[in-house]
Design a protein around this motif. Structure first.
Motif, PDB file in Angstrom:
ATOM      1  N   LEU B 173       0.822  -1.199   0.000  1.00 25.74           N
ATOM      2  CA  LEU B 173       0.000   0.000   0.000  1.00 25.74           C
ATOM      3  C   LEU B 173       0.863   1.259   0.000  1.00 25.74           C
ATOM      4  CD1 LEU B 173      -2.935   1.003   0.185  1.00 25.74           C
ATOM      5  CD2 LEU B 173      -2.607   1.183   2.637  1.00 25.74           C
ATOM      6  N   PHE B 174       2.064   1.102   0.572  1.00 32.08           N
ATOM      7  CA  PHE B 174       2.977   2.242   0.679  1.00 32.08           C
ATOM      8  C   PHE B 174       3.154   2.990  -0.644  1.00 32.08           C
ATOM      9  CE2 PHE B 174       7.383   3.689   0.112  1.00 32.08           C
ATOM     10  CZ  PHE B 174       7.374   4.725   1.015  1.00 32.08           C
ATOM     11  N   PHE B 175       3.189   2.226  -1.751  1.00 33.50           N
ATOM     12  CA  PHE B 175       3.526   2.859  -3.021  1.00 33.50           C
ATOM     13  C   PHE B 175       2.473   3.847  -3.509  1.00 33.50           C
ATOM     14  CE2 PHE B 175       6.762  -0.326  -3.312  1.00 33.50           C
ATOM     15  CZ  PHE B 175       7.772   0.382  -3.916  1.00 33.50           C
ATOM     16  N   VAL B 176       1.268   3.703  -3.032  1.00 36.44           N
ATOM     17  CA  VAL B 176       0.235   4.596  -3.516  1.00 36.44           C
ATOM     18  C   VAL B 176       0.055   5.780  -2.557  1.00 36.44           C
ATOM     19  CG1 VAL B 176      -1.855   3.660  -2.494  1.00 36.44           C
ATOM     20  CG2 VAL B 176      -1.896   4.488  -4.838  1.00 36.44           C
ATOM     21  N   LEU B 177       0.702   5.722  -1.402  1.00 39.79           N
ATOM     22  CA  LEU B 177       0.661   6.869  -0.489  1.00 39.79           C
ATOM     23  C   LEU B 177       1.360   8.054  -1.149  1.00 39.79           C
ATOM     24  CD1 LEU B 177       1.374   5.389   3.025  1.00 39.79           C
ATOM     25  CD2 LEU B 177      -0.769   5.681   1.823  1.00 39.79           C
ATOM     26  N   PRO B 178       0.932   9.265  -0.814  1.00 36.75           N
ATOM     27  CA  PRO B 178       1.453  10.431  -1.523  1.00 36.75           C
ATOM     28  C   PRO B 178       2.979  10.525  -1.499  1.00 36.75           C
ATOM     29  CG  PRO B 178      -0.368  11.058  -0.122  1.00 36.75           C
ATOM     30  CD  PRO B 178      -0.109   9.631   0.154  1.00 36.75           C
ATOM     31  N   CYS B 179       3.597  10.273  -0.342  1.00 31.39           N
ATOM     32  CA  CYS B 179       5.024  10.546  -0.246  1.00 31.39           C
ATOM     33  C   CYS B 179       5.871   9.499  -0.976  1.00 31.39           C
ATOM     34  CB  CYS B 179       5.444  10.644   1.199  1.00 31.39           C
ATOM     35  SG  CYS B 179       4.969   9.222   2.149  1.00 31.39           S
ATOM     36  N   ALA B 180       5.248   8.381  -1.369  1.00 29.38           N
ATOM     37  CA  ALA B 180       6.033   7.341  -2.035  1.00 29.38           C
ATOM     38  C   ALA B 180       6.474   7.764  -3.428  1.00 29.38           C
ATOM     39  CB  ALA B 180       5.224   6.056  -2.127  1.00 29.38           C
ATOM     40  N   GLY B 181       5.865   8.816  -3.968  1.00 26.70           N
ATOM     41  CA  GLY B 181       6.236   9.297  -5.292  1.00 26.70           C
ATOM     42  C   GLY B 181       7.723   9.555  -5.406  1.00 26.70           C
ATOM     43  N   PHE B 182       8.289  10.171  -4.374  1.00 23.44           N
ATOM     44  CA  PHE B 182       9.724  10.455  -4.379  1.00 23.44           C
ATOM     45  C   PHE B 182      10.534   9.179  -4.516  1.00 23.44           C
ATOM     46  CE2 PHE B 182       8.417  14.341  -2.000  1.00 23.44           C
ATOM     47  CZ  PHE B 182       9.030  15.270  -2.817  1.00 23.44           C
ATOM     48  N   PHE B 183      10.165   8.168  -3.708  1.00 20.25           N
ATOM     49  CA  PHE B 183      10.925   6.917  -3.721  1.00 20.25           C
ATOM     50  C   PHE B 183      10.826   6.239  -5.089  1.00 20.25           C
ATOM     51  CE2 PHE B 183      10.030   7.502   0.784  1.00 20.25           C
ATOM     52  CZ  PHE B 183      11.304   7.339   1.310  1.00 20.25           C
ATOM     53  N   VAL B 184       9.602   6.208  -5.615  1.00 18.97           N
ATOM     54  CA  VAL B 184       9.409   5.511  -6.888  1.00 18.97           C
ATOM     55  C   VAL B 184      10.230   6.190  -7.987  1.00 18.97           C
ATOM     56  CG1 VAL B 184       7.749   4.853  -8.636  1.00 18.97           C
ATOM     57  CG2 VAL B 184       7.129   4.693  -6.236  1.00 18.97           C
ATOM     58  N   VAL B 185      10.144   7.515  -8.072  1.00 19.20           N
ATOM     59  CA  VAL B 185      10.888   8.224  -9.112  1.00 19.20           C
ATOM     60  C   VAL B 185      12.385   8.007  -8.916  1.00 19.20           C
ATOM     61  CG1 VAL B 185      11.398  10.467 -10.096  1.00 19.20           C
ATOM     62  CG2 VAL B 185       9.070   9.924  -9.433  1.00 19.20           C
ATOM     63  N   GLY B 186      12.848   8.118  -7.672  1.00 21.32           N
ATOM     64  CA  GLY B 186      14.276   7.932  -7.387  1.00 21.32           C
ATOM     65  C   GLY B 186      14.740   6.545  -7.783  1.00 21.32           C
ATOM     66  N   LEU B 187      13.962   5.539  -7.383  1.00 16.59           N
ATOM     67  CA  LEU B 187      14.353   4.165  -7.682  1.00 16.59           C
ATOM     68  C   LEU B 187      14.327   3.899  -9.183  1.00 16.59           C
ATOM     69  CD1 LEU B 187      12.511   2.245  -4.826  1.00 16.59           C
ATOM     70  CD2 LEU B 187      14.975   2.554  -5.103  1.00 16.59           C
ATOM     71  N   MET B 188      13.307   4.449  -9.871  1.00 13.98           N
ATOM     72  CA  MET B 188      13.236   4.207 -11.310  1.00 13.98           C
ATOM     73  C   MET B 188      14.396   4.870 -12.040  1.00 13.98           C
ATOM     74  SD  MET B 188       9.186   4.317 -12.111  1.00 13.98           S
ATOM     75  CE  MET B 188       9.226   3.746 -13.798  1.00 13.98           C
ATOM     76  N   MET B 189      14.767   6.072 -11.585  1.00 13.16           N
ATOM     77  CA  MET B 189      15.915   6.740 -12.200  1.00 13.16           C
ATOM     78  C   MET B 189      17.179   5.924 -12.002  1.00 13.16           C
ATOM     79  SD  MET B 189      15.676  10.691 -11.347  1.00 13.16           S
ATOM     80  CE  MET B 189      14.563  11.762 -12.168  1.00 13.16           C
ATOM     81  N   ALA B 190      17.345   5.416 -10.776  1.00 11.15           N
ATOM     82  CA  ALA B 190      18.516   4.602 -10.490  1.00 11.15           C
ATOM     83  C   ALA B 190      18.520   3.366 -11.372  1.00 11.15           C
ATOM     84  CB  ALA B 190      18.511   4.202  -9.017  1.00 11.15           C
ATOM     85  N   PHE B 191      17.337   2.795 -11.580  1.00 15.76           N
ATOM     86  CA  PHE B 191      17.205   1.606 -12.407  1.00 15.76           C
ATOM     87  C   PHE B 191      17.643   1.901 -13.848  1.00 15.76           C
ATOM     88  CE2 PHE B 191      14.420  -1.018 -15.184  1.00 15.76           C
ATOM     89  CZ  PHE B 191      14.974  -2.252 -14.877  1.00 15.76           C
ATOM     90  N   PHE B 192      17.184   3.061 -14.375  1.00 16.78           N
ATOM     91  CA  PHE B 192      17.577   3.413 -15.741  1.00 16.78           C
ATOM     92  C   PHE B 192      19.078   3.680 -15.824  1.00 16.78           C
ATOM     93  CE2 PHE B 192      12.997   4.732 -16.276  1.00 16.78           C
ATOM     94  CZ  PHE B 192      12.695   3.627 -17.051  1.00 16.78           C
ATOM     95  N   ASN B 193      19.641   4.303 -14.774  1.00 17.82           N
ATOM     96  CA  ASN B 193      21.091   4.510 -14.734  1.00 17.82           C
ATOM     97  C   ASN B 193      21.827   3.184 -14.795  1.00 17.82           C
ATOM     98  OD1 ASN B 193      20.896   7.218 -14.587  1.00 17.82           O
ATOM     99  ND2 ASN B 193      21.303   7.383 -12.399  1.00 17.82           N
ATOM    100  N   TYR B 194      21.292   2.217 -14.018  1.00 14.09           N
ATOM    101  CA  TYR B 194      21.917   0.902 -13.949  1.00 14.09           C
ATOM    102  C   TYR B 194      21.950   0.259 -15.327  1.00 14.09           C
ATOM    103  CZ  TYR B 194      22.400  -4.033 -12.725  1.00 14.09           C
ATOM    104  OH  TYR B 194      22.810  -5.325 -12.646  1.00 14.09           O
ATOM    105  N   ILE B 195      20.796   0.324 -16.013  1.00 13.86           N
ATOM    106  CA  ILE B 195      20.727  -0.256 -17.354  1.00 13.86           C
ATOM    107  C   ILE B 195      21.748   0.411 -18.265  1.00 13.86           C
ATOM    108  CG2 ILE B 195      19.302  -0.416 -19.433  1.00 13.86           C
ATOM    109  CD1 ILE B 195      16.938  -0.926 -17.693  1.00 13.86           C
TER     110      ILE B 195
END
Lengths: 311, 207, 298
Positions: B173-195
């Motif tokens: 449920l955490f991912f849909v909470l408002p503040c999780a947006g930061f984490f999701v964007v950060g993690l996705m950016m890191a993921f694209f960097n990794y690729i």
């Protein structure tokens, strides 16, 4: 112009002296006590027969004058000055309550309002915009500038102060424009254009004034002025105050809260990021990604403020 | 500067190489704020696409008429006009999604990405190229928003576009909470960097 | 100098062009916006009454709109209701003025038709003309009374109250004995995943079937929602079973949403307040209508 100044003056007086404007000479103070209690203080000792007679009182919420609230009991203090009105149900203290007391002559009731302190309300708008609804950490606005200028503490402070000043000035201008031009002429659909125009104008004005008046200050803060326009908080605040029909003082408080909230967010973030320079960060997270994770943690922390009730 | 890219290259450039959210790191507010569902991403993406394309074309059409000293005010006026148009249209014909978006539709006016494309591209290039560049940027933004929305909606609510795909299970449920947006964007950016890092390494080994 | 002139001229021209574009859009969309809003409200209203707009509404079902106002005459406050009179689209409107303690003050025929009564400024103007000079009015709220074959079947109330973040706008349907028929959340800005769950079936359907006596003392319990109740609320089992389960939980309190107690409590208190106030008001209005023999279609 003159009537306009008069209005402003009246507004200030009304805000300063909410108690004097209404209470008159019979009641010296009135407030909410327990959830179902209103406390009244009379100017002179009153006889218990009159003061504790439930039928002498009519109490209703301002928007619903036809629905009388039922009073269970009334107790009078020993000196005959303070009366406690106990209601059968908890009061909705966010609404202004109107109390009508039948006086000795039994002809015309003495009518006054009981509400939470207006200063408290103003203060709660400020604190709400600063912490509870911090624009960066709980409304997620102004992030581009936030991540761009939070690398160093000095930059953060400069940006924050410049932003606060522009914010307050442009919000006040937007408020005047909204109340006296857009609303009377039904031009609400022009909100976006007008507000963004006023913001650009403010930035230009602050730029010119600062350049002339204090060149040294301009040297240090001038660079941030351009960035202010690219910050969505500055356009969100006028939209919010137009939506909520805030008055002048409330507008001032909201914009001040929004500006200082942005400053606070920038300062907190820059403190962490300065430290992070010495930390070993995985290569994939370097730069922006780790900044997002940190901001997320701040946002989680600020979530703790939500539900905080002041006054 | 003449533009030698084909239309499709311009579009692809907007979606991949210069993706507004993950590459240029612009317009982050909606990416964090209202990316809770895929639908929100599509709706806001459509609005941005509309504003970007129309502003690009307008500026490109009038590029010779705009006085260099009032360049920025003209851009702002153009963008504000088209934002007002899309705002009114969405409020009238799609009241449901519009109320979900809240103030963000109006805030498109302050999105750095649109001004930047006008300044960097539309004021120099032909109408045709500007149009396709606008389409690319708009689609890139929409793709970014949808990607974030997909992650958040799937993990947070167990649904995609409102359809239950995980049989009613809500993994985090955490991912849909408002503040999780930061984490999701950060993690996705890191993921694209990794690729990207892995891709470069592979290339090096190959050569 | 010539530079400045061209700049000014061009800026003016572009502003005019922008204004024309925005003005045109505004004119085109404003009517559509009103109509779509009205259509949506109708859809929700009929939905709460158990009808599906797309399948057609039975001819005997009619909705009658009541508008409540607060009237100020000098220092005196009173309440007024704009009610339809006569039958169908041909009937007119009348404004019934009632004093704060519930006694009849006067009745003023209002010259307005059924189409323009929905427009707030038109309506206000017509009422002010009917009332005569020296009075100010403030619009309070709107109630819809549904009838089938001239028998009251339901009340539809719209209201708003403060939620966790901003105001929550709701529409509430009551049976003639004020038992709750249904609740719909129209607008809200609660947090997704937490407070926003108020619009989900498993929360808002908990209100269905609560009697007026139960609603008066309705509270929120911070205990998990039982599984069988949730299944029933989400409509995952057959209608007969739902009715059975609903019967079991009829007098229970509202189960709070996990992590969103404040939102749950605000909705519960809001519904409680709307129902109680309405029950009080409609009693007075009905008494006045009967006493004065006013011909109303509901």
């Amino acid at each position: 112009m003159k009537s306009f100044v008069c209005k402003l003056f009246l507004l200030a007086v009304l805000a300063l002296l909410p108690s004097l404007a209404q209470a008159g000479d019979l009641i010296t103070s009135k407030s909410f006590g327990e959830p179902n209690e209103i406390i009244l203080t009379f100017a002179a000792p009153t006889s218990a027969a009159i003061a504790t007679d439930i039928n002498n009182y009519t109490v209703y919420e301002e928007p619903d004058p036809d629905i009388r609230l039922t009073i269970d009991t009334i107790t009078l203090s020993a000196d005959g000055k303070t009366a406690h009105l106990i209601f059968s149900e908890p009061l909705n203290t966010t609404e202004t309550h109107v109390v009508a007391v039948m006086t000795h002559d039994k002809v015309s009731p003495f009518i006054f309002q009981v509400a939470k302190s207006y200063w408290g309300y103003l203060f709660s708008i400020l604190i709400s915009a600063l912490l509870i609804n911090n624009f960066v950490f709980t409304k997620y606005l102004g992030l581009c500038v936030f991540f761009g200028t939070s690398k160093r503490k000095d930059t953060a402070k400069g940006m924050g102060f410049t932003f606060t000043i522009v914010m307050v000035v442009s919000a006040i201008m937007s408020w005047f424009f909204y109340q006296y031009v857009m609303k009377p002429f039904h031009l609400n659909f022009l909100q976006i254009v007008v507000f963004i125009g006023l913001v650009s104008l403010t930035v230009q004005a602050v730029d010119t004034v600062l350049r002339k008046v204090n060149p040294a200050l301009f040297q240090s803060f001038g660079v941030y002025l351009v960035l202010v326009i690219a910050n969505c908080v500055i356009i969100a605040v006028p939209l919010i105050l137009a939506d909520n029909e805030y008055n002048f003082l409330e507008t001032l408080m909201l914009s001040l809260g929004a500006g200082s909230g942005f400053l606070l967010a920038l300062y907190l973030m820059s403190s962490v990021r300065e430290r992070m320079e010495f930390a070993q960060i995985p290569k994939t997270f370097e730069g922006i990604p780790i900044a997002f994770i940190v901001a997320g943690q701040f946002a989680l922390a600020f979530l703790g403020f939500s539900g905080l009730k002041i006054f | 500067m003449a533009n030698d890219k084909s239309n499709m290259q311009l579009v692809a450039n907007g979606i991949l190489n210069e993706n507004p959210i993950f590459r240029l790191v612009l317009s982050m507010c909606p990416a964090v704020g209202i990316s809770t569902t895929v639908m929100n991403g599509i709706m806001l993406g459509l609005a941005v696409l509309f504003v970007q394309v129309f502003s690009s074309v307008t500026i490109s059409l009038f590029k010779n008429k705009i006085h260099p000293r009032i360049r920025i005010p003209s851009y702002t006026l153009t963008i504000a006009t088209w934002v007002t148009v899309i705002d009114l249209v969405m409020a009238a014909y799609m009241p449901g999604p519009y109320s979900q978006m809240g103030v963000f539709i109006k805030l498109i006016v302050a999105f750095a990405i649109i001004t930047m494309r006008l300044e960097m591209f539309a004021c120099k290039e032909s109408v045709n190229a500007s149009f396709w560049d606008g389409v690319g940027m708009g689609l890139g933004f929409m793709a970014g928003m949808m990607a974030i929305g997909l992650v958040r909606e799937l993990l947070g609510l167990g649904t995609i576009l409102g359809f239950e795909v995980l049989g009613g299970v809500r993994p985090l449920l955490f991912f849909v909470l408002p503040c999780a947006g930061f984490f999701v964007v950060g993690l996705m950016m890191a993921f694209f960097n990794y690729i990207e890092i892995r891709y470069r390494k592979l290339k090096q080994v190959a050569s | 100098m010539k530079d400045i002139m061209t700049i000014i001229i061009r800026l003016t021209v572009s502003c005019l062009m922008a204004g024309a574009v925005m003005g045109a859009t505004f004119i085109i969309t404003s009517d559509a916006k009103k109509q779509n809003k009205y259509k949506n409200e109708q859809k929700v209203s009929y939905g709460l009454l158990g009808y599906d707009v797309s399948k057609g509404i039975p001819a005997e079902v009619k909705l009658h709109e009541l508008f409540r106002y607060v009237v100020t005459t000098g220092d005196e406050l009173s309440v007024g209701y704009l009610v339809p009179t006569g039958h169908g689209e041909h009937g007119g409107f009348t404004f019934i003025s009632i004093s704060l303690d519930g006694s009849f003050i006067g009745q003023y025929p209002v010259d307005i038709d059924h189409a323009s009564v929905r427009d707030e400024s038109d309506r206000d103007q017509a009422i002010l003309t009917a009332l005569g000079k020296g009075k100010t009015i403030r619009y309070a709220d709107q109630t819809v009374i549904a009838t089938a074959n001239d028998q009251r079947t339901a009340y539809l109330l719209s209201g708003k109250f403060p939620g966790f973040k901003t105001f929550i706008h709701v529409m509430l349907a009551l049976e003639p004995d004020f038992t709750i028929l249904g609740l719909e959340i129209m607008e809200h800005e609660e947090d997704p995943g937490l407070g926003a769950e108020i619009k989900e079936d498993y929360f808002k359907n908990q209100f269905i079937g609560k009697s007026f006596a139960a609603v008066k003392y309705l509270e929120v319990d911070k205990v998990p929602l039982p599984d069988d109740y949730r299944q029933a609320l989400d409509g995952k089992i057959s209608k007969e079973e739902v009715a059975l389960v609903q019967q079991n939980y009829k007098d229970k309190n509202i189960y709070a949403l996990t992590g969103a107690t404040i939102s749950s409590v605000s909705v519960t208190n809001g519904v409680k307040g709307i129902t109680k106030k309405f029950a009080y008001r409609i009693g007075i209005l009905d008494a006045v209508i009967q006493e004065q023999n006013i011909a109303v279609p509901f």
